[in-house]
Write a protein that holds these residues in place. Structure first.
Motif, mmCIF file in Angstrom:
data_model
loop_
_atom_site.group_PDB
_atom_site.id
_atom_site.type_symbol
_atom_site.label_atom_id
_atom_site.label_comp_id
_atom_site.label_asym_id
_atom_site.label_seq_id
_atom_site.Cartn_x
_atom_site.Cartn_y
_atom_site.Cartn_z
ATOM 1 N N LYS A 26 47.146 25.675 47.177
ATOM 2 C CA LYS A 26 46.786 25.953 45.764
ATOM 3 C C LYS A 26 47.843 25.414 45.296
ATOM 4 C CE LYS A 26 46.624 28.904 41.677
ATOM 5 N NZ LYS A 26 46.143 30.229 41.231
ATOM 6 N N ALA B 170 41.913 22.772 46.123
ATOM 7 C CA ALA B 170 41.358 22.938 45.726
ATOM 8 C C ALA B 170 40.803 24.159 46.620
ATOM 9 C CB ALA B 170 39.395 22.391 45.026
ATOM 10 N N GLU C 26 42.610 33.765 40.836
ATOM 11 C CA GLU C 26 43.010 33.026 41.447
ATOM 12 C C GLU C 26 42.971 31.952 41.558
ATOM 13 O OE1 GLU C 26 45.784 33.253 43.481
ATOM 14 O OE2 GLU C 26 46.206 35.543 42.783
ATOM 15 N N PHE D 40 39.886 30.336 42.928
ATOM 16 C CA PHE D 40 39.374 30.047 44.197
ATOM 17 C C PHE D 40 37.341 30.294 44.152
ATOM 18 C CE2 PHE D 40 43.231 31.770 46.167
ATOM 19 C CZ PHE D 40 43.582 30.928 45.964
#
Length: 295
Positions: A117, A122, A148, A150
């Protein structure tokens, strides 16, 4: 662990050459997977080699990793052109994670994810839903991914390779999972596609997408355009079949022309669908494990 003689494995140059033959045929995305790709010493060199084709026929080079060594390589992978990775993470609970992986250190994995990150890559989390092991962690995992930034893809367990227990005891239908998640989270269908089998939902106003890969409750074969090359040079045209073409032998015996001929044969032999069924636990659909060909 079995160590194969070097001449049984494809060299970096051979992998790159075969990859170039796929790119010539119109393949626009290549994923490095495993087993675990980051245990290969030259994986960053391979990523650089493939990354040189970005914008020249190739749109994306990605990776699926367990993230154990990701902290050591994240910056180099980004510099080589990688912008997106999948991390296999079935639990964030240290004891459950150690049980599922048999040896894993969750702190090391989370550190690798954080490093990716920070590097600008990504992250998408891949989580296999397992009844009685991590099914109570699915909602918290989605919450964490949303916080986060994600993406999260949930995967039904697949009948690949012999294991020590009955898969039916661990099978969780993602239809039931989605009923629960939609009662807890603002999820709405998304048009997003990555070229893979997942169907996506958007998590509220966040950038997080939830993907579902459900080979048993919702067959995805009609949209599959993937083939998988092993480190030994075997090209498998389907996860659910043992049929394969030996590209290593073709290249070493006849060069690029022989690889092209073998690829012609392989594409004609790609089956219409897999043969997975949760009712056939005693005899898995194929004998090889997922680690042989990757997901």
């Amino acid at each position: 662990m079995t160590f194969l003689p070097r001449n049984r494995l494809l060299s970096l140059e051979e992998i790159a050459t075969i990859a170039e033959r796929f790119i010539e045929r119109g393949v626009r995305k290549i994923r490095l997977t495993g087993g675990e790709p980051l245990v290969r010493r030259d994986v960053v060199d391979l990523t650089r080699w493939l990354g040189a084709h970005l914008g020249k026929g190739l749109d994306e080079v990605t990776m699926t990793t367990n993230a154990n060594r990701l902290a050591d390589h994240a910056g180099d992978l980004f510099a080589a052109g990688m912008r997106r990775i999948n991390v296999s993470l079935d639990s964030r609970d240290p004891e459950t994670f150690r049980f599922i992986t048999r040896h894993g250190d969750i702190d090391r994995v989370l550190g690798g994810i954080a490093a990716a990150k920070k590097a600008g890559i990504a992250v998408k989390i891949n989580m296999v839903a397992l009844k009685g092991l991590n099914d109570q962690e699915i909602a918290p995992m989605l919450q964490w991914c949303g916080e986060e930034g994600f993406d999260l893809t949930l995967i039904e367990t697949m009948p690949l390779g012999a294991i020590d227990e009955d898969r039916a005891d661990r099978f969780v239908p993602l239809t039931a999972v989605m009923d629960d998640l939609q009662a807890r989270f603002p999820l709405h269908p998304a048009d997003h596609r990555t070229g893979g089998p997942a169907r996506y939902w958007q998590l509220g106003e966040t950038d997080t997408r939830l993907g579902l890969i459900s080979p048993l409750t919702n067959n995805f074969c009609a949209g599959c355009n993937r083939v998988r090359l092993t480190t030994e040079g075997k090209l498998f045209m389907c996860l659910g079949h043992d049929d394969q073409v030996d590209l290593k032998a073709a290249y070493r015996e006849g060069g690029i022309a022989a690889v092209d001929d073998a690829l012609d044969v392989a594409m004609l032999r790609k089956p219409a669908r897999h043969d997975f069924s949760i009712e056939r636990e005693a005899a898995p659909a194929v004998s090889r494990h997922m680690s042989v060909t990757g997901g």
